[in-house]
Design a protein around this motif. Sequence first.
Motif, mmCIF file in Angstrom:
data_model
loop_
_atom_site.group_PDB
_atom_site.id
_atom_site.type_symbol
_atom_site.label_atom_id
_atom_site.label_comp_id
_atom_site.label_asym_id
_atom_site.label_seq_id
_atom_site.Cartn_x
_atom_site.Cartn_y
_atom_site.Cartn_z
ATOM 1 N N LYS A 164 -50.658 5.688 19.829
ATOM 2 C CA LYS A 164 -49.863 4.517 20.210
ATOM 3 C C LYS A 164 -48.862 4.861 21.317
ATOM 4 O O LYS A 164 -47.875 4.131 21.513
ATOM 5 C CB LYS A 164 -49.090 3.981 18.985
ATOM 6 C CG LYS A 164 -49.968 3.436 17.868
ATOM 7 C CD LYS A 164 -50.608 2.123 18.272
ATOM 8 C CE LYS A 164 -51.467 1.533 17.168
ATOM 9 N NZ LYS A 164 -52.156 0.304 17.618
ATOM 10 N N CYS A 217 -46.974 3.518 8.774
ATOM 11 C CA CYS A 217 -47.630 3.825 10.048
ATOM 12 C C CYS A 217 -47.147 5.187 10.553
ATOM 13 O O CYS A 217 -47.948 6.038 10.940
ATOM 14 C CB CYS A 217 -47.322 2.720 11.058
ATOM 15 S SG CYS A 217 -48.133 2.924 12.648
ATOM 16 N N CYS A 218 -45.827 5.408 10.537
ATOM 17 C CA CYS A 218 -45.288 6.714 10.954
ATOM 18 C C CYS A 218 -45.798 7.820 10.039
ATOM 19 O O CYS A 218 -46.051 8.938 10.480
ATOM 20 C CB CYS A 218 -43.762 6.692 10.913
ATOM 21 S SG CYS A 218 -42.967 5.879 12.316
ATOM 22 N N TRP A 250 -37.325 1.117 17.574
ATOM 23 C CA TRP A 250 -37.400 0.159 16.461
ATOM 24 C C TRP A 250 -36.254 -0.847 16.563
ATOM 25 O O TRP A 250 -35.617 -1.189 15.556
ATOM 26 C CB TRP A 250 -37.371 0.891 15.112
ATOM 27 C CG TRP A 250 -38.468 1.894 14.957
ATOM 28 C CD1 TRP A 250 -39.786 1.647 14.705
ATOM 29 C CD2 TRP A 250 -38.338 3.322 15.041
ATOM 30 N NE1 TRP A 250 -40.484 2.833 14.646
ATOM 31 C CE2 TRP A 250 -39.623 3.873 14.834
ATOM 32 C CE3 TRP A 250 -37.263 4.181 15.255
ATOM 33 C CZ2 TRP A 250 -39.852 5.247 14.861
ATOM 34 C CZ3 TRP A 250 -37.489 5.551 15.278
ATOM 35 C CH2 TRP A 250 -38.771 6.064 15.081
ATOM 36 N N ALA A 283 -43.950 -0.240 8.994
ATOM 37 C CA ALA A 283 -43.766 0.793 10.021
ATOM 38 C C ALA A 283 -43.620 2.189 9.415
ATOM 39 O O ALA A 283 -44.121 3.168 9.972
ATOM 40 C CB ALA A 283 -42.550 0.454 10.882
HETATM 41 S S1 SF4 Z 1 -44.536 2.730 13.343
HETATM 42 FE FE1 SF4 Z 1 -44.209 4.895 13.968
HETATM 43 S S2 SF4 Z 1 -46.241 5.796 14.293
HETATM 44 FE FE2 SF4 Z 1 -46.487 3.566 14.170
HETATM 45 S S3 SF4 Z 1 -46.515 2.906 16.298
HETATM 46 FE FE3 SF4 Z 1 -44.381 2.746 15.574
HETATM 47 S S4 SF4 Z 1 -43.360 4.713 16.008
HETATM 48 FE FE4 SF4 Z 1 -45.605 4.989 16.241
#
Ligand code: SF4
Length: 242
Positions: free
Chosen positions: A66, A114-115, A213, A111
């Motif tokens: 990403k 995802c991280c 974020w 999120a």
């Molecule tokens: S949530 Fe974390 S890993 Fe996912 S796109 Fe955003 S910064 Fe990147």
Amino acid sequence: MNAQELNAVHESYAGLEGRELLEPLIRDFKGRLAVVSSFGAESAVLLHMVAQVDKSTPIIFLDTGKLFWETLSYRSQLIDRLGLTDVRSIQPDSVDLAIHDPDGDLHKTVADQCCHIRKTIPLQKALEGFDIMVSGRKRYHGGARKNLTALSLDGARLKAEPLAGFSALDIDLYMATHKLPRHPLTEIGYFSIGCEPCTTPGGSTDDPRAGRWAGTAKTECGIHWSHNGSAIDGPQPAPSVH
Ligand code: SF4
């Protein structure tokens, strides 16, 4: 590294910062130390210091899938400019992605998870076998980072932050002195650069991470959580996946 050795190392290098800390660590722990770099807005400083000591030092780069294309381009530019010979581009597990983020939009809904699958788990795997992890975080970035120390113990691993005490001015001076190239996005207002969907232009020397974020409570990706899962400087980790 056992606890006794870990504490002895911690005591031996206590009080050192910057290259004074980095140089002996790299020399004394060759093969047991890895640097983690995002190849972001300020990464050139630490990478330049590393290259001055040993260009073959392992550098772990989390290619989350990403990232901005500008970051990938900048990574190549810095590798060439600094002569780094062991940059490891680490990608998320394809099974984790297929199960938990098949459409690539998990960042919009959860999120932290995802991280977790794109950063935390791949980093944990990449660091296996290394006793020392070096990163380029700084106290001036604020939040919980304002309490950073140059050395800290994290389970069976030592964390080194040679630039913990660097200011924005120190970074600028170092970049200018060594004629280091800038990340292209810094020219259009990005102070801190992570994944494209979660990074916006903005920030300042007082709050350089304001564009990460933005508009949410999230401030860290989670790769600096402690080994036991407690938050060092971010939210609690997302649940483990497969
Ligand atoms: S949530 Fe974390 S890993 Fe996912 S796109 Fe955003 S910064 Fe990147």
